[in-house]
Design a protein around this motif. Structure first.
Motif, short mmCIF file in Angstrom:
data_model
loop_
_atom_site.label_atom_id
_atom_site.label_comp_id
_atom_site.label_asym_id
_atom_site.label_seq_id
_atom_site.Cartn_x
_atom_site.Cartn_y
_atom_site.Cartn_z
N UNK A 1 0.81 -1.22 0.00
CA UNK A 1 0.00 0.00 0.00
C UNK A 1 0.85 1.27 0.00
N UNK A 2 2.15 1.11 -0.10
CA UNK A 2 3.04 2.27 0.04
C UNK A 2 3.57 2.71 -1.31
N UNK A 3 3.63 4.01 -1.51
CA UNK A 3 4.29 4.59 -2.67
C UNK A 3 5.79 4.69 -2.34
N UNK A 4 6.54 3.67 -2.75
CA UNK A 4 7.95 3.58 -2.35
C UNK A 4 8.78 4.73 -2.90
N UNK A 5 8.49 5.16 -4.10
CA UNK A 5 9.25 6.26 -4.69
C UNK A 5 9.10 7.53 -3.85
N UNK A 6 7.87 7.79 -3.42
CA UNK A 6 7.63 8.97 -2.59
C UNK A 6 8.27 8.82 -1.21
N UNK A 7 8.22 7.59 -0.66
CA UNK A 7 8.81 7.35 0.66
C UNK A 7 10.32 7.57 0.63
N UNK A 8 10.99 7.01 -0.37
CA UNK A 8 12.44 7.17 -0.48
C UNK A 8 12.81 8.62 -0.74
N UNK A 9 12.02 9.29 -1.56
CA UNK A 9 12.29 10.70 -1.85
C UNK A 9 12.17 11.55 -0.59
N UNK A 10 11.23 11.19 0.28
CA UNK A 10 11.03 11.96 1.51
C UNK A 10 12.23 11.85 2.45
N UNK A 11 13.00 10.76 2.35
CA UNK A 11 14.17 10.60 3.21
C UNK A 11 15.23 11.66 2.92
N UNK A 12 15.20 12.18 1.70
CA UNK A 12 16.19 13.19 1.32
C UNK A 12 15.74 14.61 1.56
N UNK A 13 14.66 14.80 2.34
CA UNK A 13 14.20 16.16 2.59
C UNK A 13 15.26 16.95 3.36
N UNK A 14 15.32 18.26 3.18
CA UNK A 14 16.40 19.08 3.77
C UNK A 14 16.51 18.89 5.29
N UNK A 15 17.72 18.66 5.75
CA UNK A 15 18.00 18.53 7.18
C UNK A 15 17.66 17.18 7.79
N UNK A 16 17.08 16.28 6.99
CA UNK A 16 16.66 14.99 7.55
C UNK A 16 17.85 14.14 7.98
N UNK A 17 18.99 14.32 7.33
CA UNK A 17 20.17 13.52 7.64
C UNK A 17 20.63 13.71 9.08
N UNK A 18 20.27 14.85 9.68
CA UNK A 18 20.73 15.12 11.05
C UNK A 18 20.19 14.10 12.04
N UNK A 19 18.98 13.60 11.80
CA UNK A 19 18.38 12.64 12.73
C UNK A 19 19.16 11.33 12.76
#
Length: 319
Positions: free
Chosen positions: A32-50
């Motif tokens: 049920x998941x849109x994997x492309x959108x999910x993976x793209x969201x991981x690259x949102x600005x500043x997310x790497x800090x977590x």
């Protein structure tokens, strides 16, 4: 012999059932998941800090564990902090495939000399008791808070605050009777497996209360670090939980699961299933829970197990 074989068979069956349920959950949610959108969201600005902060906290997690263990080990064997840390990581490497405390102690014994085995076992048992103090002081209030904020419960039940003193009360009772109980467990083990535990029993008899108090303080700090790591990873994968309720839910899950003696892999599966029950409202949230627990297991167990294996190999090669 038959009872032992039956227990192993039952644990394997339980592990297989939990693992199948986990895989089924992952596949069902993933459809049920849109994997492309999910993976793209991981690259949102500043997310790497977590994820960077979660990984950076991993050494602190094990440094605190090593410090706690060194403190509890001092009355038995005055090891340097470096040796304690090596033995701690060796315990992590072995515990990656065995029930938690058993594998951890076994890995530490591989670094110790034969004459130090009783000291390692005694101090590790005390460390386990300190961990339960952390559960009762930190995770018990979190569990009470989490349960009484679930939909339907807050309206149907009275105020939960009268439950909060139960955790410290258990600690008080254990403080008064814990040592006799621990010695009883040691004596029962000696009778069950026909082992001489006189040296271990003597070691456990003279532990001062202040030492256990200090060890429990380190255990509480380490537990907070561990919960914070998972909280950060949940945010990285897109499940943006509120700070208080999010950390409380994480601590509550660890308390609920803590009494089940499973290998860390199955512990991980069980915690993930509990997280899915507590937080997953849609496919994205469910995958975030699955991914966060997988990442936490990789960061806190698999990654530090690599130097642990190297310390074991080096110790075995040393004449």
């Amino acid at each position: 012999m038959l009872r032992s074989a039956y227990t192993r068979w039952l644990l394997r069956l339980l592990g297989a059932v939990v693992l199948v349920a986990f895989v089924y959950q992952f596949v069902r949610v993933g459809e049920r998941l849109d994997w492309a959108e999910f993976v793209s969201a991981l690259g949102r600005p500043g997310n790497w800090r977590y994820v960077a902060l979660a990984v950076a906290l991993m050494p602190l997690n094990w440094l605190l564990e090593a410090k706690k263990w060194q403190l509890l080990l001092q009355p038995f064997a005055p090891w340097s902090y470096g040796k304690v840390l090596r033995a701690t990581l060796a315990g992590v490497s072995v515990s990656a495939a065995t029930p938690n405390r058993i594998g951890e102690i076994g890995g530490r014994l591989l670094i110790a000399r034969r004459s130090e085995w009783s000291a390692v076992v005694a101090s590790s048992l005390l460390g386990g008791l300190c961990q339960w103090v952390a559960f009762l002081l930190v995770a018990w209030p979190a569990l009470v808070f989490t349960v009484f904020t679930l939909p339907g419960i807050a309206q149907d039940w009275p105020s939960p605050f009268w439950l909060l003193p139960l955790g410290p009360l258990v600690i008080l009772i254990a403080g008064l009777g814990g040592k006799p109980l621990l010695l009883w467990v040691v004596d029962w083990t000696a009778r069950r497996f026909s082992r001489d535990v006189s040296e271990l029993r003597a070691s456990l008899s003279g532990i001062p209360f202040g030492l256990m108090l200090a060890g429990s303080g380190y255990a509480c700090l380490r537990f907070v670090v561990y919960c914070t790591q998972l909280y950060l990873l949940l945010w990285f994968f897109g499940l943006e939980l509120p700070l208080v309720s999010g950390l409380a839910g994480i601590a509550a899950i660890y308390l609920v699961q803590a009494g089940v003696p499973m290998p860390p892999g199955l512990n991980f599966v069980t915690r993930t299933e509990l997280g899915l029950l507590l937080w997953s409202a849609d496919a994205e949230a469910a995958i975030a829970v699955l991914a966060a627990y997988t990442a936490l297991f990789s960061v806190n167990v698999l990654l530090p197990s690599l130097p642990g294996y190297w310390f074991i190999i080096r110790k075995n090669k040393t004449p």
